[in-house]
Design an enzyme around this catalytic site. Structure first.
Site, PDB file in Angstrom:
ATOM      1  N   PHE A  40      41.572 -21.493 112.808  1.00  0.00           N
ATOM      2  CA  PHE A  40      42.218 -22.637 112.150  1.00  0.00           C
ATOM      3  C   PHE A  40      41.871 -22.548 110.676  1.00  0.00           C
ATOM      4  CE2 PHE A  40      41.928 -26.571 109.878  1.00  0.00           C
ATOM      5  CZ  PHE A  40      43.014 -27.318 110.297  1.00  0.00           C
ATOM      6  N   GLU A  41      42.872 -22.605 109.834  1.00  0.00           N
ATOM      7  CA  GLU A  41      42.632 -22.714 108.399  1.00  0.00           C
ATOM      8  C   GLU A  41      43.823 -23.411 107.785  1.00  0.00           C
ATOM      9  OE1 GLU A  41      42.517 -18.566 107.110  1.00  0.00           O
ATOM     10  OE2 GLU A  41      40.359 -18.671 106.857  1.00  0.00           O
ATOM     11  N   ILE A  42      43.554 -24.318 106.870  1.00  0.00           N
ATOM     12  CA  ILE A  42      44.593 -24.773 105.943  1.00  0.00           C
ATOM     13  C   ILE A  42      44.023 -24.436 104.583  1.00  0.00           C
ATOM     14  CG2 ILE A  42      45.897 -26.730 105.019  1.00  0.00           C
ATOM     15  CD1 ILE A  42      45.567 -28.103 107.756  1.00  0.00           C
TER      16      ILE A  42
END
Ligand code: GDP
Ligand code: MN
Length: 347
Positions: free
Chosen positions: A234-236
């Site tokens: 998960f990365e933003i």
């Protein structure tokens, strides 16, 4: 007409998200690296991202693959995404062994890691994947036009509605990188990563920011790495940061040292160390309200009211954040943030 007594309270069956969110969109996209064989597992992820958020926002979705996507993959994922679905093939220069890598040495390492039963230790493709996510996905031609990305992997779950636009949040709050889960990396996969990082710091002191998160990465002021990292499935994040000279110099330095192949450096510690040293600590954000699962860990938001408001279906007992193997408490300490209300009930 009599007012509906429940009309102002959430958690009464009303939707947090409108069918179409008002306001402007950011220059942003979801991005997924996947094989054709991942189609059904990525479909599960897409469906959840759409249900919990994107059906109201319609952001684009970029799919990247080292092989050509087949018709089934394209048909199924196009049908599930509410924004534009775009498909890119990865250039062979970005997926493979660079010429400075000694193939024999790399092969011996894989055999040795196989003997030692290190997870993915014998895999060539996993190494190409980690190197690609570390240094190249943000340079793919389809990604060039975007400023923000949200990485989504197959088989993830989202347990709560996302009641605002995280891209807008990131931009408004001047964030560059974000996470939901953090943990300690397997030391066998990165024995010399920190040596390489120290080499980079010595060569490029101009890229190290003073108000950084060294305290998240090291317990002795930078002499050694404590193996804490943000989980990068998960990365933003901000693509311009990854495309910056600082990040490119960092990646090139690590790449030259060969640990993507002579060890099994993961993109999670590589991104995390970069964020920890080259971003100001307040530029890294923890999304407590984005509830997430990637095998085997869950981030279920701390705080009962948050979970009710966002219609969460995760069990708070599964939350990993306040467990001894999580580094999230350390992130709060480094940032002098108070722990979220209710955390002590989840320990
Ligand atoms: P894990 O989460 O570390 O167990 O690794 P995954 O198997 O989930 O792989 C990470 C991401 O890279 C996922 O989005 C996969 O779909 C993708 N991926 C892994 N290996 C390959 C590969 O050889 N080719 C392509 N195109 N994608 C891959
Ligand atoms: Mn995965």
């Amino acid at each position: 007409s009599s007012p509906n007594p429940q009309s102002s309270s959430l958690g009464s069956g009303q939707n947090v998200l409108p069918s179409k969110a008002p306001g402007a969109r950011m220059n942003a996209t979801f991005v997924t690296l996947a094989r054709n064989s991942d189609v059904w597992e990525i479909s599960r992820s897409i469906r959840q991202v759409e249900d919990r958020f994107n059906h109201a926002y319609n952001y684009d979705w970029v799919f990247l693959n080292d092989a050509e996507f087949d018709d089934t993959f394209k048909k199924v994922t196009t049908s599930l995404t509410s924004g534009r679905a775009r498909y890119g093939k990865i250039a062979s220069e970005h997926w493979g062994f660079p010429d400075f890598i000694d193939q024999e040495k790399a092969k011996k390492v894989r055999e040795d890691m196989h003997e030692r039963k290190i997870i993915y230790g014998d895999s060539v493709s996993y190494r190409h994947m980690c190197r690609y996510e570390s240094g190249f996905f943000f340079r793919h031609e389809l990604m060039q036009e975007y400023e923000w990305y949200w990485r989504v992997e197959p088989s993830i779950e989202l347990f709560c509605d996302i009641a605002y636009d995280p891209f807008v949040f990131m931009a408004d709050k001047k964030k560059k990188y974000s996470f939901v889960l953090s943990l300690y990396e397997y030391v066998e996969t990165i024995p010399t990563l920190w040596d390489s990082v120290k080499g980079f710091m010595a060569k490029h002191p101009e890229h190290i920011v003073s108000d950084n998160s060294m305290g998240f990465l090291s317990d002795d002021g930078g002499i050694s790495y404590n193996h804490c990292h943000f989980w990068s499935n998960f990365e933003i994040g901000n693509l311009n940061w990854l495309r910056s000279q600082a990040y490119i110099d960092y990646f090139d330095h690590l790449d030259r040292d060969g640990g993507f192949f002579y060890e099994r450096w993961g993109d999670a510690p590589v991104h995390s160390i970069a964020a920890g040293l080259m971003l100001k600590k307040e530029e890294i954000h923890f999304f407590n309200d984005i509830a997430y699962y990637h095998v085997p860990f869950t981030h279920c938001p701390t705080g009962e009211q948050t979970r009710l408001d966002l219609k969460c279906h995760c069990n708070p007992k599964d939350n990993f954040d306040w467990n001894g193997y999580s580094c999230t408490k350390r992130y709060f300490e480094v940032n002098k943030m108070s722990l979220p209300e209710g955390y002590e009930k989840e320990q």
